[in-house]
Design a protein around this motif. Structure first.
Motif, PDB file in Angstrom:
ATOM      1  N   MET A   1       0.848  -1.179   0.000  1.00  0.00           N
ATOM      2  CA  MET A   1       0.000   0.000   0.000  1.00  0.00           C
ATOM      3  C   MET A   1       0.893   1.241   0.000  1.00  0.00           C
ATOM      4  SD  MET A   1      -2.912   1.126   2.715  1.00  0.00           S
ATOM      5  CE  MET A   1      -2.093   2.154   3.886  1.00  0.00           C
ATOM      6  N   LEU A   2       0.561   2.225  -0.819  1.00  0.00           N
ATOM      7  CA  LEU A   2       1.294   3.482  -0.856  1.00  0.00           C
ATOM      8  C   LEU A   2       0.539   4.528  -0.052  1.00  0.00           C
ATOM      9  CD1 LEU A   2       2.342   3.694  -4.599  1.00  0.00           C
ATOM     10  CD2 LEU A   2       3.752   3.064  -2.652  1.00  0.00           C
ATOM     11  N   LYS A   3       1.268   5.275   0.731  1.00  0.00           N
ATOM     12  CA  LYS A   3       0.693   6.336   1.549  1.00  0.00           C
ATOM     13  C   LYS A   3       1.641   7.518   1.443  1.00  0.00           C
ATOM     14  CE  LYS A   3      -0.835   7.175   6.289  1.00  0.00           C
ATOM     15  NZ  LYS A   3      -0.026   8.277   6.718  1.00  0.00           N
ATOM     16  N   SER A   4       1.124   8.724   1.405  1.00  0.00           N
ATOM     17  CA  SER A   4       2.007   9.887   1.317  1.00  0.00           C
ATOM     18  C   SER A   4       1.946  10.691   2.613  1.00  0.00           C
ATOM     19  CB  SER A   4       1.614  10.772   0.129  1.00  0.00           C
ATOM     20  OG  SER A   4       0.328  11.299   0.308  1.00  0.00           O
ATOM     21  N   ASP A   5       3.099  11.152   3.034  1.00  0.00           N
ATOM     22  CA  ASP A   5       3.246  12.009   4.200  1.00  0.00           C
ATOM     23  C   ASP A   5       4.214  13.116   3.828  1.00  0.00           C
ATOM     24  OD1 ASP A   5       1.738  10.664   6.393  1.00  0.00           O
ATOM     25  OD2 ASP A   5       3.108   9.025   5.935  1.00  0.00           O
ATOM     26  N   GLU A   6       4.046  14.279   4.435  1.00  0.00           N
ATOM     27  CA  GLU A   6       4.930  15.399   4.135  1.00  0.00           C
ATOM     28  C   GLU A   6       5.957  15.539   5.256  1.00  0.00           C
ATOM     29  OE1 GLU A   6       4.628  19.983   2.543  1.00  0.00           O
ATOM     30  OE2 GLU A   6       2.835  18.956   3.236  1.00  0.00           O
ATOM     31  N   VAL A   7       7.217  15.667   4.857  1.00  0.00           N
ATOM     32  CA  VAL A   7       8.306  15.826   5.815  1.00  0.00           C
ATOM     33  C   VAL A   7       9.231  16.942   5.339  1.00  0.00           C
ATOM     34  CG1 VAL A   7       8.283  13.401   6.503  1.00  0.00           C
ATOM     35  CG2 VAL A   7       9.817  14.135   4.702  1.00  0.00           C
ATOM     36  N   ALA A   8      10.006  17.469   6.270  1.00  0.00           N
ATOM     37  CA  ALA A   8      11.077  18.401   5.938  1.00  0.00           C
ATOM     38  C   ALA A   8      12.383  17.682   6.242  1.00  0.00           C
ATOM     39  CB  ALA A   8      10.958  19.678   6.759  1.00  0.00           C
ATOM     40  N   ILE A   9      13.367  17.821   5.362  1.00  0.00           N
ATOM     41  CA  ILE A   9      14.647  17.157   5.546  1.00  0.00           C
ATOM     42  C   ILE A   9      15.732  18.229   5.598  1.00  0.00           C
ATOM     43  CG2 ILE A   9      16.296  15.517   4.600  1.00  0.00           C
ATOM     44  CD1 ILE A   9      13.960  14.194   3.139  1.00  0.00           C
ATOM     45  N   GLU A  10      16.486  18.238   6.684  1.00  0.00           N
ATOM     46  CA  GLU A  10      17.643  19.127   6.823  1.00  0.00           C
ATOM     47  C   GLU A  10      18.840  18.259   7.148  1.00  0.00           C
ATOM     48  OE1 GLU A  10      17.300  22.678   9.173  1.00  0.00           O
ATOM     49  OE2 GLU A  10      15.118  22.584   9.028  1.00  0.00           O
ATOM     50  N   GLY A  11      19.786  18.182   6.230  1.00  0.00           N
ATOM     51  CA  GLY A  11      20.921  17.289   6.413  1.00  0.00           C
ATOM     52  C   GLY A  11      20.424  15.860   6.453  1.00  0.00           C
ATOM     53  N   ASP A  12      20.652  15.176   7.566  1.00  0.00           N
ATOM     54  CA  ASP A  12      20.159  13.802   7.705  1.00  0.00           C
ATOM     55  C   ASP A  12      19.017  13.716   8.713  1.00  0.00           C
ATOM     56  OD1 ASP A  12      21.623  14.312   9.943  1.00  0.00           O
ATOM     57  OD2 ASP A  12      22.800  12.479   9.887  1.00  0.00           O
ATOM     58  N   ARG A  13      18.405  14.852   9.034  1.00  0.00           N
ATOM     59  CA  ARG A  13      17.315  14.892  10.010  1.00  0.00           C
ATOM     60  C   ARG A  13      15.966  15.056   9.303  1.00  0.00           C
ATOM     61  NH1 ARG A  13      17.261  18.131  15.557  1.00  0.00           N
ATOM     62  NH2 ARG A  13      15.280  17.316  16.289  1.00  0.00           N
ATOM     63  N   ILE A  14      15.011  14.200   9.653  1.00  0.00           N
ATOM     64  CA  ILE A  14      13.668  14.244   9.069  1.00  0.00           C
ATOM     65  C   ILE A  14      12.688  14.759  10.118  1.00  0.00           C
ATOM     66  CG2 ILE A  14      11.765  12.858   8.150  1.00  0.00           C
ATOM     67  CD1 ILE A  14      13.877  10.940   7.043  1.00  0.00           C
ATOM     68  N   THR A  15      11.899  15.769   9.747  1.00  0.00           N
ATOM     69  CA  THR A  15      10.868  16.303  10.618  1.00  0.00           C
ATOM     70  C   THR A  15       9.521  16.066   9.952  1.00  0.00           C
ATOM     71  OG1 THR A  15      12.377  18.042  11.349  1.00  0.00           O
ATOM     72  CG2 THR A  15      10.037  18.369  11.806  1.00  0.00           C
ATOM     73  N   TRP A  16       8.634  15.355  10.631  1.00  0.00           N
ATOM     74  CA  TRP A  16       7.302  15.091  10.100  1.00  0.00           C
ATOM     75  C   TRP A  16       6.484  16.370  10.197  1.00  0.00           C
ATOM     76  CZ3 TRP A  16       6.438  10.562   7.721  1.00  0.00           C
ATOM     77  CH2 TRP A  16       7.343   9.536   7.964  1.00  0.00           C
ATOM     78  N   LEU A  17       5.847  16.791   9.114  1.00  0.00           N
ATOM     79  CA  LEU A  17       5.036  18.007   9.102  1.00  0.00           C
ATOM     80  C   LEU A  17       3.591  17.727   9.474  1.00  0.00           C
ATOM     81  CD1 LEU A  17       6.540  19.766   5.966  1.00  0.00           C
ATOM     82  CD2 LEU A  17       7.161  20.054   8.370  1.00  0.00           C
ATOM     83  N   GLY A  18       3.234  16.496   9.539  1.00  0.00           N
ATOM     84  CA  GLY A  18       1.899  16.088   9.978  1.00  0.00           C
ATOM     85  C   GLY A  18       2.051  15.076  11.097  1.00  0.00           C
ATOM     86  N   GLU A  19       1.051  14.249  11.264  1.00  0.00           N
ATOM     87  CA  GLU A  19       1.119  13.212  12.283  1.00  0.00           C
ATOM     88  C   GLU A  19       2.133  12.153  11.880  1.00  0.00           C
ATOM     89  OE1 GLU A  19      -1.839   9.860  14.201  1.00  0.00           O
ATOM     90  OE2 GLU A  19      -2.697  11.725  13.443  1.00  0.00           O
ATOM     91  N   LYS A  20       3.021  11.812  12.801  1.00  0.00           N
ATOM     92  CA  LYS A  20       4.057  10.819  12.515  1.00  0.00           C
ATOM     93  C   LYS A  20       3.407   9.437  12.465  1.00  0.00           C
ATOM     94  CE  LYS A  20       8.402   9.030  14.284  1.00  0.00           C
ATOM     95  NZ  LYS A  20       9.392   9.101  15.355  1.00  0.00           N
TER      96      LYS A  20
END
Length: 52
Positions: free
Chosen positions: A1-20
């Motif tokens: 199943m494919l699901k899309s989530d929005e994240v911000a990536i800075e260097g090697d750090r991922i920040t979830w912009l919605g619910e993780k």
């Protein structure tokens, strides 16, 4: 199943912009949305020959 989530990536750090999502291990496909970097608009000015 494919699901899309929005994240911000800075260097090697991922920040979830919605619910993780509740994931321990997963695979991801990353699509990079580049910002629209337009060149500044050059303002035109009247010719000095017609200046008053």
């Amino acid at each position: 199943m494919l699901k899309s989530d929005e994240v911000a990536i800075e260097g090697d750090r991922i920040t979830w912009l919605g619910e993780k999502p509740n994931l321990q291990t997963t695979r991801a496909i990353i699509v990079i949305a580049e910002e629209n970097k337009t060149t500044p608009i050059k303002r035109r000015s009247p010719s000095k020959a017609i200046a008053v």
